[in-house]
Design an enzyme around this catalytic site. Structure first.
Site, short mmCIF file in Angstrom:
data_model
loop_
_atom_site.label_atom_id
_atom_site.label_comp_id
_atom_site.label_asym_id
_atom_site.label_seq_id
_atom_site.Cartn_x
_atom_site.Cartn_y
_atom_site.Cartn_z
N SER A 21 48.87 74.97 -41.80
CA SER A 21 48.28 74.73 -40.25
C SER A 21 49.08 73.63 -39.66
CB SER A 21 47.10 73.87 -40.75
OG SER A 21 46.26 73.74 -39.77
N LYS A 45 46.30 76.95 -36.93
CA LYS A 45 45.94 75.46 -36.36
C LYS A 45 44.59 74.96 -36.53
CE LYS A 45 47.05 72.13 -33.55
NZ LYS A 45 47.87 70.97 -34.42
N CYS A 131 43.51 64.47 -41.98
CA CYS A 131 44.31 64.16 -40.98
C CYS A 131 44.76 62.74 -40.50
CB CYS A 131 43.93 64.93 -39.51
SG CYS A 131 44.90 64.64 -38.04
N ILE A 192 49.85 68.36 -50.48
CA ILE A 192 49.34 67.08 -49.72
C ILE A 192 49.38 67.31 -48.30
CG2 ILE A 192 50.08 65.54 -51.60
CD1 ILE A 192 52.53 64.75 -50.15
N GLY A 245 56.98 69.76 -47.91
CA GLY A 245 58.40 69.87 -47.90
C GLY A 245 59.00 70.93 -48.36
#
Lengths: 303, 243
Positions: A21, A45, A131, A192, A245
């Site tokens: 997202s 999103k 967030c 994460i 990552g």
């Protein structure tokens, strides 16, 4: 012929690759570049009940092997997502999508989840309690096991679709939050979210980001993510969506060995719009190189 | 958008900290003056978005300022180096929107995209004029190439060391124009929009994550709602901008 299919909360995916997202918009713009049906799913999103413009710019800063963002959940609101964005995506993507939802109160979360849960394109709800870029909500729910459980319970009560809770790494003990949301009825967890970071411009002598701090993502965070997925896998029975990552097929395998049933690819999409397609393409050969016939069989294999 | 490998044909210094890199290869996606490309540099995570200063068959020219480690590394690349480049990004200017006499106004490293635009306007039979603004005489670049197009060119410098003393807006009233195209730092764009007597287009700069619309990192609010500088921009109509 290797097998890349996996199952996430009872829904079959042709492969475990899911754009994360906030790094893939609502997906359809990538369909101008390649057939996005090669993807396992798409986490769209982050959506809130009302439209949001997000934070002031600059919202982006480069870091060693990664980046900071402080976009702040810019989105057109749940109604526009259901009425406009998801149908546009459905025209170019056949599979179920993951609806990423954020809020500033329990009521915000349930209101947005209710709308998205009803959309036929949605396979899972990904409840973002992590967030770092919004104030008075967002990550606040993800840093306390009690608050995380409260949101999970409320969403679980109204949702028909599987509820995956997206966890924050900005905590002392991510395992206790994971266990709390599992006990509260979560069908899965994803982790994460980004790690809070900062960069300071030497010329202006001020933070680069207008909001001063932002979320760190990219290969720099991958070992942290692998460790957290590994720890959470030991503690919960629900499936884990691992992210942080991931940029290559090798990274997918590493994350799955740590305990992920599927993975999300984030920052890599921003440096190369073809990153997910290429990971999907490379995956079978990389599996063969490491003697893996069935991807699902390696989940948690490092334990 | 097209992801291509381009080869460095040349990489030359124009002023103390401004360089011009010419890249050869498949530039078929580069079609709009005012658009940009996004260059991957070895050792740097994010790409560098750089406007296209000119385009010929099989090559493009990028004129960039060394503002940080990434662009400094870029300035060290030699002929033959191969770069991974996303091409054909951004909306670009609309060369057909102007009347007969468009005015092109560039400040500092905002000047380069106006050069290709100027060529396109001349090609369309229009009579463009150009104002190039810099801080000091030793920062002036591209003036000769604009003059070679046989268009009127005014140079302004903040300290008066060259041309008109002052800012680009101090030269605007010297021209009779039907439309304007501007590119430069935000205070310049604001001043140009305020001083202009006609409609026009302005090219904006923002820190970008992806450069192709995925991350929402470069969003700005306009009178028509939020836009992504990299996708719906970088060129916005004068009437749409909220100052």
């Amino acid at each position: 012929m290797v097998k890349t299919e996996v199952t996430l909360c009872g829904i079959a995916l042709k492969n475990p690759i899911i754009p994360a997202s906030g790094t893939f918009g609502f997906g359809y713009e990538f369909a101008e570049l390649y057939d996005i049906n090669c993807l396992g799913s798409i986490s769209v999103k982050g959506t809130t009940v009302s439209p949001r413009f997000g934070n002031r710019t600059p919202r982006i800063a480069e870091t060693p092997s990664g980046m900071l963002n402080s976009v702040g959940l810019q989105n057109p609101g749940a109604d526009a997502v259901v009425e406009t964005e998801l149908p546009r995506l459905a025209a170019v993507f056949d599979g179920p999508v993951m609806a990423n939802v954020s809020g500033f109160s329990v009521g915000d979360f349930t209101a947005a989840c209710e709308k998205l849960d009803a959309a036929p394109q949605v396979g899972w709800l990904e409840v973002n309690i992590s967030c770092p870029n919004v104030h008075g909500g967002g990550m606040a729910f993800g840093t306390s096991p009690e608050a995380a459980a409260e949101v999970t319970r409320a969403v679980r009560k109204i949702a028909k679709k599987p509820v995956i809770v997206k966890l924050s790494p900005n905590v002392t003990d991510i395992v206790s939050v994971a266990k709390a949301v599992e006990d509260a009825g979560a069908d899965g967890v994803s982790l994460i979210n980004t790690l809070i970071g900062m960069r300071i411009d030497l010329r202006t002598k001020k933070p680069v980001l207008a909001e001063k701090k932002g979320g760190l993502s990219g290969p720099a965070v991958r070992p942290v993510a692998v460790r957290m997925v590994y720890d959470v896998y030991e503690a919960v029975k629900i499936p884990i969506v691992g992210m942080g990552g991931i940029a290559r097929a090798e990274d997918v395998i590493e994350m799955m060995l740590a305990g992920a049933s599927a993975v999300e690819v984030g920052a890599a999409n921003l440096t190369d719009p073809f990153a997910c397609r290429d990971i999907v393409k490379d995956l079978p050969a990389v599996m063969e190189r490491y003697g893996i016939e069935d991807l699902e069989s390696i989940i948690g294999g490092a334990h | 958008m097209k992801k291509v490998k381009l080869t460095v044909l040349s990489n030359e210094r124009l002023t103390k900290d401004v360089f011009e890199m010419r890249l050869g290869g498949d530039v078929s996606a580069v079609t709009r003056p005012g658009g940009f490309v996004d260059v991957r540099l070895e050792g740097y995570f994010l790409r560098r978005p750089i406007s296209v200063a000119d385009r010929e068959d099989g090559s493009i020219s990028l004129i960039y300022k060394t503002v940080g480690d990434g662009t400094r590394a870029m300035s060290g690349l030699g002929e033959g180096a191969v770069l991974d480049v996303l091409t054909g990004l951004g909306n670009g200017y609309d060369p057909d929107a102007s009347g007969d006499k468009p005015l092109l106004i560039g400040g500092g490293v905002g000047v380069p995209p106006l050069f290709w635009l100027c060529r396109e306007l001349v090609k369309r039979g229009k009579e463009p004029s150009v104002i190039l603004g810099f801080n000091h005489a030793d920062e002036v670049f591209l003036e000769d190439r604009f003059r070679a197009l046989s268009v009127p060119v005014a140079v302004t410098t903040a300290d008066g060391s060259r041309g008109v003393r002052g800012f680009v807006t101090d030269a605007m009233d010297d021209f009779d124009y039907t439309y304007f195209y501007a590119c430069g730092p935000l205070p310049m764009l604001r001043a140009v929009a305020g001083s202009s007597r006609t409609d026009g287009e302005l090219s904006f700069e923002e820190r970008m994550g992806c450069g192709f619309g995925a991350c929402m990192g470069c969003s700005v609010m306009t009178k028509n709602g939020p836009v992504r500088v990299c996708r719906e921009g970088p060129v916005l109509g004068k009437e749409d901008v909220i100052w």
